[in-house]
Design an enzyme around this catalytic site. Structure first.
Site, short mmCIF file in Angstrom:
data_model
loop_
_atom_site.label_atom_id
_atom_site.label_comp_id
_atom_site.label_asym_id
_atom_site.label_seq_id
_atom_site.Cartn_x
_atom_site.Cartn_y
_atom_site.Cartn_z
CE LYS A 104 -3.80 1.89 2.69
NZ LYS A 104 -4.37 2.12 3.75
CG ASP A 127 -4.92 6.26 11.32
OD1 ASP A 127 -4.11 5.41 11.38
OD2 ASP A 127 -5.79 6.24 10.09
#
Ligand code: AMP
Length: 603
Positions: A70, A193
């Site tokens: 990713k 995050d």
């Protein structure tokens, strides 16, 4: 109605969730785990392995697996990118025909969207095994700082996997939806995050079902892998001098050290000390002298925190910057929500607690919140319930290049989306019949410090009037963060949509071929899954029979209408299960299994 799912396609781990009876929950994969490692690989026999099996294969043969892809999806290939990747991942990045990144893995060359499609396809199969029927509609999450190209590539991967994307949602927004539901939080919140490869910070206002992003920030090159890398550096320093150079050059050895480091980091989340062991370190290339060394050592949590200090400082800088952009102080934040596996690290929790003078809100696993929120939003979109509204922002400024090497911003960063903006330009055509207007993304005033997305090329311009043909350029940014650009020659009305060169989507024929390949693989897997259900379902019925006996005994001892009703419900399920066996109806079997599990949880 066909079920809908929410997918968190993470750098290191992925998860799929759904909403049943109004409750979001994570669907375990077919091996029984709630998280699936985002790793794909090929065995020596050429069989595809995904998730845990790929991770296990990576332990023995790191050169046969592809983790953390990713990091590179939707990017343009550059020499710098390929060189930087060498230090982090065990596979090579090569340039594809549209300038996209491809990987070389176990003798094959694959576009990254195919790798993501293999992961998405596996999660789809997990959901289908859970429901016993086909599932295609989903919400997929992406990091807030993903640009247009990365979002387009995620959509392409979903298409290859046979998924219909209802919406792409930013990961922090999804997490806020889930945390908001569990904790009934309202007001201004900050989502912290920290995942495997990226760090995102989002500030949102949450009020009466409206989730409005106020600001986002982040560092796309900061994540758990970097924390692992600092442990690896410390390990390399302990390799005997004789072997160190060979180990540093050897991909297999470096991957072994990375695995050992990652495991130690996890252990240190629960224990004060972790023991690390890595074997066969040395030159694995053909014709080597066969000499390897082994490394056994211990790392304390305190020392890990010292090693990781520069990285934790970088995290806090991003938080400060994002608060600054929203013109807020830490005390203006009502709640902090932790997302991403790395927020299990005690050091990270400590940093957050000290910075905000309060602990983060709890109630959810930080690595499940995103998938749960995505599932809630998918259910919303599928049912057109309209109970929640998401208002996101542009995560990069979008500009047009003007004379003098500078850019003119049409959509500044943190503008609420959807957004559109137009402006008239007088491009210097130097007597040409075409005009080129470059489009950039980035925060700098200088074009060469931004990323060029492409050019609007307007042809058939009147040559007589040399420079001053006014061209109106319109930028439209969708609520998912994808950009479309149009330009109109205002004198003739000739319009042109932009060719966004930075988009590295594959040729349609290649996509069709990959869709077919994935569909063939999925149908073979689905057949195998079905055969397994047919084999295992009698055991589920045995459990149900035992449950009926237990419930009957307890209803006799403590009679009540409720107890009788439960006995009746489980007996009905048992009957439905027996009919399913007669008809070999695996959809019904999945339904009975799911409902029985809820009774078993109560028993
Ligand atoms: P994500 O991208 O959210 O899946 O986060 C993955 C990152 O979290 C990886 O760097 C993992 O090593 C890390 N991680 C996951 N669980 C833990 C844990 N219990 N302790 C420390 N790090 C963890």
């Amino acid at each position: 109605m066909e079920p809908v799912i929410g997918i968190d396609l993470g750098t290191t781990y992925s998860a799929v969730a759904t909403v049943e009876n109004g409750r979001p929950f994570v669907i375990p994969n077919r091996q029984g785990s709630r998280l699936t490692p985002s790793v794909v690989g090929f065995t020596a026999l050429g069989d595809r392995v995904v998730g845990e099996r790929a991770q296990m294969l990576g332990d023995e043969a790191p050169d046969r697996v592809a983790p953390a892809t990713k990091r590179y999806i939707g990017k343009r290939w550059t020499t710098e990118l390929a060189t930087a990747a060498k230090a982090v991942v065990p596979y090579s990045l090569i340039q594809g025909p549209s300038g996209e990144v491809r990987i070389k893995l176990a003798g094959r060359t694959m576009p990254l969207t195919q790798v993501s499609a293999m992961l998405l396809g596996e999660l789809k199969l997990d959901a289908e095994a859970h429901f016993g029927r086909s599932v295609s509609r989903c919400v997929i999450t992406v990091p807030a700082n993903f640009d247009d190209g990365q979002r387009q590539a995620t959509r392409e991967a979903a298409r290859i996997a046979g998924l219909e994307v209802l919406r792409i949602v930013n990961e922090p927004t999804a997490a806020a939806i889930a945390y908001g539901l569990v904790n009934s939080v309202r007001g201004r919140v900050l989502v912290f995050d920290l995942g495997g490869g990226t760090f995102d910070v989002s500030i949102l206002e949450m009020e009466n079902g409206v989730f409005e992003v106020k600001a986002t920030g982040g560092d796309p090159q900061l994540g758990g892998d970097d924390f692992d890398a600092c442990i690896v550096q410390w390990l390399v320093a302990q390799v005997p001098d004789l072997y160190r150079e060979a180990v540093l050059k050897d991909r297999v050895s470096m991957q072994r050290l990375r695995y050992a480091a990652e495991r130690a980091k996890r252990t240190l989340s629960d224990q004060p000390e972790a023991f690390l062991s890595a074997t066969e370190l040395g030159d694995h290339s053909e014709g080597n002298d066969g000499r390897f060394c082994q490394l056994d050592t211990a790392l304390t949590r305190d020392f890990f925190e010292t090693l990781a200090e520069p990285l934790s400082k970088r995290c806090l800088e991003v938080v400060r910057r994002t608060l600054g952009e929203a013109k807020l102080e830490p005390e203006n934040i009502e709640a902090v929500m932790l997302v991403g596996g790395m927020t299990r690290v005690p050091l990270v929790r400590k940093l957050v607690q000290e910075f905000f003078s309060r602990p983060a809100v709890s109630g959810l696993n930080p690595d499940e919140a995103v998938a749960l929120g995505a599932a809630v939003h998918a259910a919303e979109l599928a049912n057109r319930a309209g109970a929640t509204t998401l208002i996101d922002v542009a995560t990069h400024s979008l500009s047009v290049g003007v004379l003098g090497g500078t850019v003119r911003k049409l959509i500044p960063r943190n503008t609420a989306v959807p957004s559109s903006s137009k402006e008239v330009f007088l491009p210097n055509r130097a007597g040409q019949t075409t005009a080129r207007i470059p489009v950039f993304q980035g925060e700098s005033e200088w074009a060469d410090e931004c990323t060029k997305l492409g050019e609007v090329v307007l042809g058939d311009l009147t040559v007589e009037r040399r420079a001053d043909v006014p061209i109106e350029v319109t930028f439209e940014l969708s609520n998912e963060g994808t950009l479309s650009v149009r330009a109109v020659d205002t004198t003739t009305g000739i319009a042109e949509a932009i060719r966004i060169d930075a988009r590295t989507t594959l040729q349609p024929q290649e996509v069709d071929k990959l869709v077919q390949e994935q569909a063939d693989y999925a149908s073979r897997q689905a057949e195998k899954d079905k055969a397994l259900v047919l084999k295992q379902f009698p055991r589920v019925l045995d459990k149900a029979e035992r449950l009926v006996r237990i419930l009957e005994t307890s209803a006799e001892e403590n009679p009540s209408p409720e107890a009788d009703a439960v006995v009746g419900q489980v007996k009905t399920l048992l009957t439905q299960g027996r009919i399913a066996v007669k008809l070999s109806d695996t959809t019904q079997m999945a339904e009975v299994t799911r409902l029985l599990e809820s009774f078993l949880a109560l028993a």
